[in-house]
Scaffold this active site. Structure first.
Site, mmCIF file in Angstrom:
data_model
loop_
_atom_site.group_PDB
_atom_site.id
_atom_site.type_symbol
_atom_site.label_atom_id
_atom_site.label_comp_id
_atom_site.label_asym_id
_atom_site.label_seq_id
_atom_site.Cartn_x
_atom_site.Cartn_y
_atom_site.Cartn_z
ATOM 1 N N THR A 181 -48.382 -20.454 -14.194
ATOM 2 C CA THR A 181 -49.463 -19.449 -14.794
ATOM 3 C C THR A 181 -50.424 -19.240 -13.832
ATOM 4 O O THR A 181 -50.458 -19.651 -12.587
ATOM 5 C CB THR A 181 -49.962 -20.125 -15.718
ATOM 6 O OG1 THR A 181 -50.703 -21.298 -15.530
ATOM 7 C CG2 THR A 181 -48.999 -20.797 -16.812
ATOM 8 N N GLU A 327 -45.568 -18.530 -20.085
ATOM 9 C CA GLU A 327 -44.678 -19.523 -21.274
ATOM 10 C C GLU A 327 -43.595 -19.084 -21.945
ATOM 11 O O GLU A 327 -42.932 -20.050 -22.639
ATOM 12 C CB GLU A 327 -45.677 -20.252 -21.649
ATOM 13 C CG GLU A 327 -46.748 -20.972 -20.881
ATOM 14 C CD GLU A 327 -48.046 -20.330 -20.528
ATOM 15 O OE1 GLU A 327 -48.944 -20.953 -20.049
ATOM 16 O OE2 GLU A 327 -47.773 -19.205 -20.577
ATOM 17 N N LYS A 436 -69.119 -14.173 -29.361
ATOM 18 C CA LYS A 436 -69.593 -14.765 -30.661
ATOM 19 C C LYS A 436 -71.140 -14.396 -30.734
ATOM 20 O O LYS A 436 -72.020 -15.304 -30.184
ATOM 21 C CB LYS A 436 -69.422 -16.507 -30.971
ATOM 22 C CG LYS A 436 -69.697 -16.669 -32.340
ATOM 23 C CD LYS A 436 -69.332 -18.124 -32.785
ATOM 24 C CE LYS A 436 -69.210 -18.337 -34.293
ATOM 25 N NZ LYS A 436 -68.514 -19.697 -34.415
ATOM 26 N N TRP A 441 -67.953 -12.925 -34.909
ATOM 27 C CA TRP A 441 -67.077 -12.380 -33.837
ATOM 28 C C TRP A 441 -66.925 -11.114 -33.405
ATOM 29 O O TRP A 441 -66.746 -10.152 -34.119
ATOM 30 C CB TRP A 441 -65.680 -13.054 -33.992
ATOM 31 C CG TRP A 441 -65.551 -14.632 -34.072
ATOM 32 C CD1 TRP A 441 -65.560 -15.347 -35.306
ATOM 33 C CD2 TRP A 441 -65.773 -15.516 -33.016
ATOM 34 N NE1 TRP A 441 -65.275 -16.579 -34.715
ATOM 35 C CE2 TRP A 441 -65.608 -16.784 -33.559
ATOM 36 C CE3 TRP A 441 -65.990 -15.362 -31.579
ATOM 37 C CZ2 TRP A 441 -65.565 -17.934 -32.764
ATOM 38 C CZ3 TRP A 441 -66.124 -16.728 -30.893
ATOM 39 C CH2 TRP A 441 -65.937 -17.704 -31.417
#
Length: 533
Positions: A181, A327, A436, A441
């Site tokens: 990754t 993944e 936030k 949000w």
């Protein structure tokens, strides 16, 4: 009572993919552009036959079952030969990203315990940055005419002195490939792909409502072969007999457009930043290239702004958005326009195409948040996307990152999404990038996409910065198009058509270019370091 074993227990191994390419599609082209811009031509059959000799050579160097063979290569025919040879002999091909820092590469090769590495001549300087930090038993160099350094082996000489290997029988659940990754939230983590996972992924990529790969195609993967298996396109091409055009390191818009035009490319794939630059080149010289055969551009790696969809539509070219991760090998979802929307208003079509799409067959999705648990598929609630499926990782190499997986076996993606009634996901943010503000949000992705629809804006990245009153506020970092200017108030007016006042950034910072990660995404961690004070 009927015997449950009524069908042949045929192993789904990459060996069958390699043998199919050799037997049925031997003459299909593999075109490689070298670092100096010259073109080298081979075929799927030649690559498969050379892979047998390469495997024999690697075995002679001591590579055995499960050993890792690292590659530091571009998208080139030799890389395809390693894609074929290493898994088919029972070892594991481990692709390295040459754009990573030397310290990161050193960590990765040590963590993987790579025994042998194959390096392109043009990347020897990159290799020198970490070669002393890990002991490779052998270094093999793909030379383009220059001398091979002392103590290293020449790729062509190694192949030329070997005999064709008869492929062993491989268990489909054996490891065949691995990739790390990007390490944006800590050390990179190794994802190990089984033969079964990559075979099923190749079959799924061929589905008409997925990527639609077929023998009629000429594929140009701009996405690197060192990044999530080039989205599975090399194996899909080998399985189905598609022509492959491998662009090497020269990925500037003109070089890519030249290849698409001269080689009759029907399908290409890469991250949005590549296609933004290519769209600018097309807009500047719309008649320079013949793109009549180009049927679709697969775009993934980051959310696609509507402005990009509209821009390619102007040139008669279709962008298909997909979502996935290292993944997920990487295909997770694909955004194909549903039948019932094909005759609907343009606004409705664009709204759907801008989503990341519906899960691939056999990939399951769900999302949840801390407040509500699993969210409704109402396109309003937001939650972290979780996935599972036959080509989704069940864990990381060496057991790291266990908190990325749920107790019941789902992978936590870190992507915050909404899901509509069709099951189509819309990525709102990475969990670490959500803003936030005052307990509410704000999606940085939505702000970025709308900012990039402004005619003056070439690139936009939105980050959260600390605020004494609201906790966090969004800050927009912009790269403008050449020769144009815009002031923050004009940008606020542009955003006010879609966003409430409290969602709109107070701060706009202008830069010449937005930094990118090693895989071409905007590097928000660098922006936060620069602008959070």
């Amino acid at each position: 009572m009927i015997n449950s074993l009524t069908m042949d227990d045929y192993p789904l191994s990459l060996t069958a993919v390699v043998e199919r390419a050799e037997q049925f599609y031997s003459g299909r082209d593999v075109v490689s552009r070298r670092p100096d811009g010259s073109i080298a031509r081979s075929t799927l059959g030649a690559c498969a036959r050379r892979a047998r000799r390469l495997a024999d050579a690697l075995a002679g160097l001591g590579v055995g079952d499960g050993d890792r063979v690292a590659t530091l290569l571009w998208n080139q025919a030799e890389h395809l030969e390693l894609y074929f040879a290493v898994p088919a002999m029972g070892a594991v091909v481990h692709t390295l990203n040459p754009r990573l820092h030397a310290d990161e590469l050193a960590f990765i090769v040590q963590d993987a315990r790579d025994r042998v590495i194959v390096v392109d001549e043009s990347l020897l300087e990159v290799f020198d940055g970490f070669r002393e930090l890990h002991r490779f038993e052998h270094v093999i160099v793909v030379s383009h005419g220059g001398p091979v350094p002392d103590g290293m082996l020449d790729y062509e000489t190694v192949i030329g002195g070997s005999e064709p290997m008869e492929w062993p029988v491989i268990d489909e659940r054996r490891a065949g490939a691995m990739c790390y990754t990007s390490g944006t939230t800590g050390r990179p983590k190794g994802v190990v792909y089984s033969h079964r996972a990559l075979v099923l992924h190749s079959l799924a990529a061929a589905l008409p409502d997925a990527l639609g790969v077929s023998a009629q195609d000429t594929l140009l993967p701009v996405v690197p072969m060192f990044h999530a298996n080039a989205w599975g396109l090399p194996y899909a091409a080998a399985l189905l007999g598609a022509r492959l055009v491998l662009p090497g390191p020269n990925l500037d818009p003109v070089s890519v457009l030249d290849l698409i035009s001269t080689e009759g490319v029907t399908m290409t794939a890469g991250v949005p930043t590549v296609w933004m630059a290519m769209l600018d080149a097309l807009d500047a010289e719309p008649d320079r290239w013949d793109l009549g055969r180009l049927d679709r551009l697969i775009v993934g790696g980051a959310a696609v702004p509507r402005s990009l969809l509209e821009g390619y539509d102007r040139h008669g070219l279709t962008v298909v958005q997909a979502w996935g991760m290292t993944e997920t090998a990487p295909l997770g979802t694909v955004s194909r326009l549903p039948v019932d929307l094909r005759e609907s208003a343009a606004e409705d079509r664009y709204a759907f195409r801008a989503r990341q799409g519906v899960a691939m067959p056999f990939v399951e999705i769900r999302a949840r948040n801390e407040e509500d648990g699993f969210i409704e598929w109402d396109d309003a609630a937001m939650g972290e996307l979780e996935v599972r499926g036959p080509w989704v990782a069940a864990g990381y190499h060496n057991g790291t990152g266990a908190d990325s997986f749920t107790e019941d076996g789902w992978f936590r993606t870190g992507d915050i999404v909404r899901i509509d009634h069709r099951g189509s996901i819309r990525i709102c943010d990475r969990s670490k990038d959500l803003v936030k503000s005052g307990g509410e949000w704000i999606s940085s992705v939505d702000l970025e996409n709308h900012l990039m629809a402004h005619p003056a804006v070439a690139e936009a990245a939105v980050i959260a910065v600390p605020d004494p009153r609201w906790g966090e506020r969004p800050l927009a970092v912009l790269a403008l198009r050449d020769g144009v200017t815009v002031d923050p108030e004009q940008l606020r007016e542009h955003l006010a058509r879609e966003f409430a006042r409290w969602q709109i950034p107070e701060r706009f910072e202008f830069v010449s270019t937005i930094p990118r990660t090693a895989t071409g995404k905007f590097k928000k961690i660098a922006l936060r370091d620069q602008f959070s004070a």
